[in-house]
Each structure stands twice: as structure tokens, then as C-alpha cells.
Design an enzyme around this catalytic site. Structure first.
Site, PDB file in Angstrom:
ATOM      1  CG  PHE A 141       5.353  13.010   1.939  1.00 17.61           C
ATOM      2  CD1 PHE A 141       5.315  14.034   1.157  1.00 17.61           C
ATOM      3  CD2 PHE A 141       4.877  12.939   3.085  1.00 17.61           C
ATOM      4  CE1 PHE A 141       4.511  15.095   1.263  1.00 17.61           C
ATOM      5  CE2 PHE A 141       3.893  13.994   3.537  1.00 17.61           C
ATOM      6  CZ  PHE A 141       3.610  15.225   2.697  1.00 17.61           C
ATOM      7  CD  GLU A 152      -0.456   9.807   4.984  1.00 16.09           C
ATOM      8  OE1 GLU A 152       0.371   8.753   5.437  1.00 16.09           O
ATOM      9  OE2 GLU A 152       0.060  10.478   3.981  1.00 16.09           O
ATOM     10  N   GLY A 153      -1.803  11.103  10.223  1.00 14.58           N
ATOM     11  CA  GLY A 153      -2.821  11.676  11.115  1.00 14.58           C
ATOM     12  C   GLY A 153      -3.218  10.762  11.893  1.00 14.58           C
ATOM     13  NE  ARG A 193      -0.792   2.314   2.935  1.00 14.19           N
ATOM     14  CZ  ARG A 193      -0.259   3.331   3.163  1.00 14.19           C
ATOM     15  NH1 ARG A 193      -0.231   4.488   2.619  1.00 14.19           N
ATOM     16  NH2 ARG A 193       0.775   3.356   4.361  1.00 14.19           N
ATOM     17  CG  ASN A 246       0.051   7.898   0.646  1.00 12.39           C
ATOM     18  OD1 ASN A 246      -0.952   7.890  -0.301  1.00 12.39           O
ATOM     19  ND2 ASN A 246      -0.101   7.757   1.932  1.00 12.39           N
ATOM     20  CG  MET A 294     -21.314 -15.992  20.934  1.00 12.40           C
ATOM     21  SD  MET A 294     -20.693 -16.325  22.708  1.00 12.40           S
ATOM     22  CE  MET A 294     -20.729 -18.029  22.917  1.00 12.40           C
ATOM     23  NE  ARG A 353     -10.264 -25.513  14.861  1.00 13.47           N
ATOM     24  CZ  ARG A 353      -9.098 -26.324  15.087  1.00 13.47           C
ATOM     25  NH1 ARG A 353      -8.174 -26.967  14.320  1.00 13.47           N
ATOM     26  NH2 ARG A 353      -8.551 -26.513  16.353  1.00 13.47           N
ATOM     27  CB  ILE A 387      11.329   8.848   6.413  1.00 16.82           C
ATOM     28  CG1 ILE A 387      11.305  10.087   7.382  1.00 16.82           C
ATOM     29  CG2 ILE A 387      11.072   9.412   5.069  1.00 16.82           C
ATOM     30  CD1 ILE A 387       9.908  10.615   7.792  1.00 16.82           C
TER      31      ILE A 387
END
Ligand SMILES: Cc1cc2nc3c(=O)[nH]c(=O)nc-3n(C[C@H](O)[C@H](O)[C@H](O)COP(=O)(O)OP(=O)(O)OC[C@H]3O[C@@H](n4cnc5c(N)ncnc54)[C@H](O)[C@@H]3O)c2cc1C
Length: 385
Positions: free
Chosen positions: A123, A363-364, A84, A88, A280, A268, A157
Site C-alpha cells: 500500500f 498511518e497518520g 503487525r 494491514n 516508585m 529482580r 513502503i
């Protein structure tokens, strides 16, 4: 309102799924074991145009749009979240920022090479003492004649040890906060630049992360990106786009958790029955699935808004925040459904749990997203201006 993907968007999704089946799934376990940086795979994705969805053709893109970018990123992350990161560095944060803020010469020299992944991007904002408080960075860029002299340290980084070119943020007026930052293009091999890998990290083991040391690095004035002292704005526009990839990555991981949990619950047996027959276990699968569907809608909304050229700081922050919460919860539940096997590297869910956590940080961080969303709701700081 139309929730159907277009034929182009569906074709893009199929291309990513086929690529993942052929090039990613067969290698992921071994790469994860060896913490391999799959540069070749990234470059293949680059040559197929995976990073160019939101770029015009003249800059090596396909022009298919931000929503397509999100779809590609989601499907690749579903297969291996470490892959991923280039969505960016080869697209949203590094070259797209150059496309928005760069000079014609900067765009010409760097954008195509980054989008095609011929060059690895970077970046760099975060520093050892400064993460969320971007305006507090301490790296300095002092102007001397026709160049800037950069000194400081950046840490955590991505690609620090493997990058070819990228963006670094530094104070051109250290007395100021938001109004004292500028953005610069740096290249591998510049004198005074060195990097050290951060080894043994929790997740994203195939996406290299490191510390970048800048010691009297001379950067020519023509490498400044955007006006002097307006680098904070440059960084925020980059993060707005970056949150699209991060939200997409989180949706991909969450979907991978549903895939894995469903597979296992159908195989399973305990007490003479498939574990999927227990209510559940079904409850967990239902919650995971509902979370992924909701996160995906928020994600696609951001892709849609960006494709309309509309500001979406609020929506991308909500999408990033929500999708990362969903990914961590889904990964937690997937491990629980796998029981002891969930604790082993033989199955994918332990990797998914490790990788999911990053989405609440990068990214925050989640608290920063909560703050932005709440301040907007309270009417004290409207996120979209
Ligand atoms: C694998 C990985 C890759 C990364 N890649 C990059 C990269 O390529 N480039 C880059 O620049 N950075 C990168 N980062 C750094 C990442 O962006 C930062 O870790 C993130 O912004 C958070 O900063 P911090 O770690 O300094 O945490 P801090 O800012 O110190 O935050 C610590 C905690 O305090 C909370 N907190 C902070 N301020 C507030 C507040 N005002 N209110 C409430 N709570 C608050 C945070 O939510 C968090 O829980 C990467 C990080 C990781 C783990």
C-alpha cells in the site's frame, strides 16, 4: 452496554495466543537479530484465517468482524510487533480497500490471494518529499490509450521488496490536489518497477521497508481502483481501517511492556528486596497498566463501530493516537524498570521500545491525529462527516 467479549471473540484470542506461543515467541529473538522476514509465519497466519476476520467467506474470510481483527492483531503484536504489518497489507489497507472500491474482476483476482497471504500485499502513498500531506504526492499517472503510464518514487513502503501485488497512489491530474489522485493495482514484475530496501531502521526489523521506483510503468486501465481522480477518498477509507490495526499493534506492544515489567519486578532484587516492592516501581507499573486498559477500550470501541458499519474516523484516530502514546511511554518505563538489562538484546524491552515508536509515525503521525481530533472538537471540521 456490554464489555464482555463473545465466546467467538474469546476463541479468536485464544487461537492467537496459542499460535504466538508455538510459532512466534520461540523465534523472535533470533529473527530480530538477523532481521528475518518471517514469510512462512505470515503465510501460516493467513491459512489460519488471521487476516480474514473482517472479510466474507466468499473472499477467503471468516466473517467474524473488525473487533476480532483487532483482537488477533493485538495478540500477535504483543508477541512480535513486526508481524503487525500484515494485518494491514493482507487485510485492512490493501485487500479491504479492493473489496470496497474494486471491480468484481479485481476482487476475484486479488482479494483471496492477499487475505490468505499467498501473495504479499503493498500500500504505497508516501514519497521522499511527501508524507503527511497526502494530497501533495508527485507520482504521476498519465493516461495513454487504454493504459496509464506511472512515473515517480514511493518511499518508506512496507513490503516494497517482497510484494506480489498492491495499491499505489498517483496524480492523474497533477494540477489538482485532493481531486487529482487515482489509485492503481500494481504487480511484481511489471516493466519499469524496481525497489530498494531501507536497511538499518530503528525498529520493525523483521518487516521489510523500501523505496519503490516507478519508471514508465504501464498499468492497464482495468487496474485503476475506484473512479479516476477519487483516489484521495480511496486512501482515506483505507487509512481509517489501517488505524484499527495500528492501534491494535500499539496496544499489543504496550501489553507486552506490562508483561515484561511485571515479570522482572517479581524476580529482580535490590537492597535485599524485590524491586516490585518499591512504590516508585509500582507507580510505573500502575500507570502502564491503566494506559493499556484505556487504550484497549478505545480500540475495541472502534472494532465495535466498524462492525456496525458506522463511520469512525474520529474514534479510530483517537484510538491510534492514544494507544501509540501509551505504547511509547510503557516501553520507556519498561526499559527503566529493567535498568542496565533493559539496554540489552537479551531481554525483550529494548525491541519493544524500538518498535513502539513507529506507532506514533505510521498511518497518520501524532500531530496529524492531534489536528484531526482538535478540529473536530472545535467544530471546524467534523471528522466523521
Ligand atoms: C517502518 C515504516 C513503515 C511504513 N510503511 C508505509 C507504507 O507501507 N506505505 C506508506 O505509504 N507509507 C508508509 N510509511 C510512511 C509513513 O506513513 C510516514 O512516515 C508518515 O505518514 C509521516 O510522513 P513523513 O515521514 O513524510 O513525515 P512528515 O509528513 O514530513 O512529518 C514530519 C513531522 O512534521 C509533522 N507535521 C507534518 N505536517 C504537520 C502539520 N500540518 N501540523 C503539525 N505537524 C505536522 C509530523 O507530525 C512529523 O512530526 C512507513 C513509515 C515507516 C517508518
Amino acid at each position: 452496554m456490554n464489555f464482555d467479549l463473545s465466546s467467538e471473540q474469546l476463541a479468536v484470542r485464544n487461537a492467537a495466543v496459542r499460535f504466538a506461543e508455538k510459532e512466534i515467541y520461540p523465534k523472535v529473538a533470533e529473527q530480530e537479530r538477523n532481521c528475518t522476514f518471517p514469510k512462512e509465519t505470515i503465510q501460516k497466519m493467513g491459512s489460519l484465517g488471521f487476516f480474514g476476520a473482517a472479510f466474507p467467506e466468499e473472499f477467503g474470510g471468516t466473517g467474524s468482524g473488525y473487533l476480532c481483527h483487532a483482537i488477533l492483531c493485538e495478540e500477535i503484536s504483543r508477541a512480535h510487533s513486526s508481524l503487525r504489518t500484515p494485518f494491514n497489507l493482507q487485510a485492512m489497507t490493501c485487500p479491504a480497500t479492493l473489496l470496497q472500491w474494486g471491480t468484481p474482476a479485481q476482487k476475484e483476482k486479488y482479494v483471496k490471494k492477499l487475505v490468505s497471504a499467498e501473495w504479499m500485499g503493498l500500500f504505497a502513498i508516501t514519497e521522499p518529499d511527501v508524507g503527511s500531506d497526502v494530497a501533495g504526492i508527485k507520482t504521476v499517472a498519465i493516461k495513454k490509450g487504454g493504459r496509464y503510464i506511472l512515473n515517480g518514487q514511493k518511499t518508506w513502503i512496507s513490503n516494497a521488496t517482497v510484494f506480489d501485488a498492491g495499491l499505489v497512489f498517483a496524480k492523474t491530474n497533477p494540477k489538482e490536489r485532493h481531486r487529482g489522485i487515482s489509485c492503481f493495482l500494481i504487480e511484481k514484475g511489471m516493466k519499469g518497477l524496481s525497489a530498494r530496501e531501507i536497511a538499518d531502521k530503528l525498529g520493525h526489523r523483521c518487516s521489510p521497508t523500501g523505496t519503490l521506483f516507478l519508471e514508465d510503468v504501464e498499468v492497464p486501465e482495468e487496474n485503476r481502483v475506484g473512479p479516476e481522480n477519487e483516489g484521495f477518498k480511496v486512501a482515506m477509507t483505507a487509512l481509517d481501517r489501517g488505524r484499527l490495526s495500528v492501534a491494535a499493534g500499539a496496544v499489543g506492544v504496550a501489553q507486552a511492556c506490562v508483561d515484561a515489567a511485571v515479570r522482572y519486578a517479581r524476580e529482580r532484587e535490590q537492597f535485599g528486596q524485590l524491586i516490585g516492592t518499591y512504590q516508585m516501581v509500582q507507580q510505573k507499573i500502575a500507570e502502564m497498566r491503566a494506559g493499556v486498559e484505556a487504550a484497549r477500550l478505545l480500540l475495541y470501541q472502534c472494532g465495535f463501530l466498524k462492525d456496525q458499519g458506522r463511520r469512525d474516523t474520529l474514534e479510530s484516530s483517537i484510538a491510534k493516537y492514544f494507544a501509540s502514546q501509551v505504547a511509547v511511554a510503557a516501553a520507556n518505563d519498561a526499559v527503566e524498570i529493567y535498568g542496565g538489562n533493559g539496554y540489552s538484546e537479551e531481554y525483550p524491552v529494548s525491541r519493544l521500545l524500538r518498535d513502539a515508536k513507529l506507532y506514533q509515525i505510521g498511518e497518520g503521525a501524532s500531530n496529524i491525529m492531534r489536528q484531526l481530533i482538535a478540529l473536530d472538537a472545535l467544530g471546524w471540521k467534523k471528522a466523521n462527516g
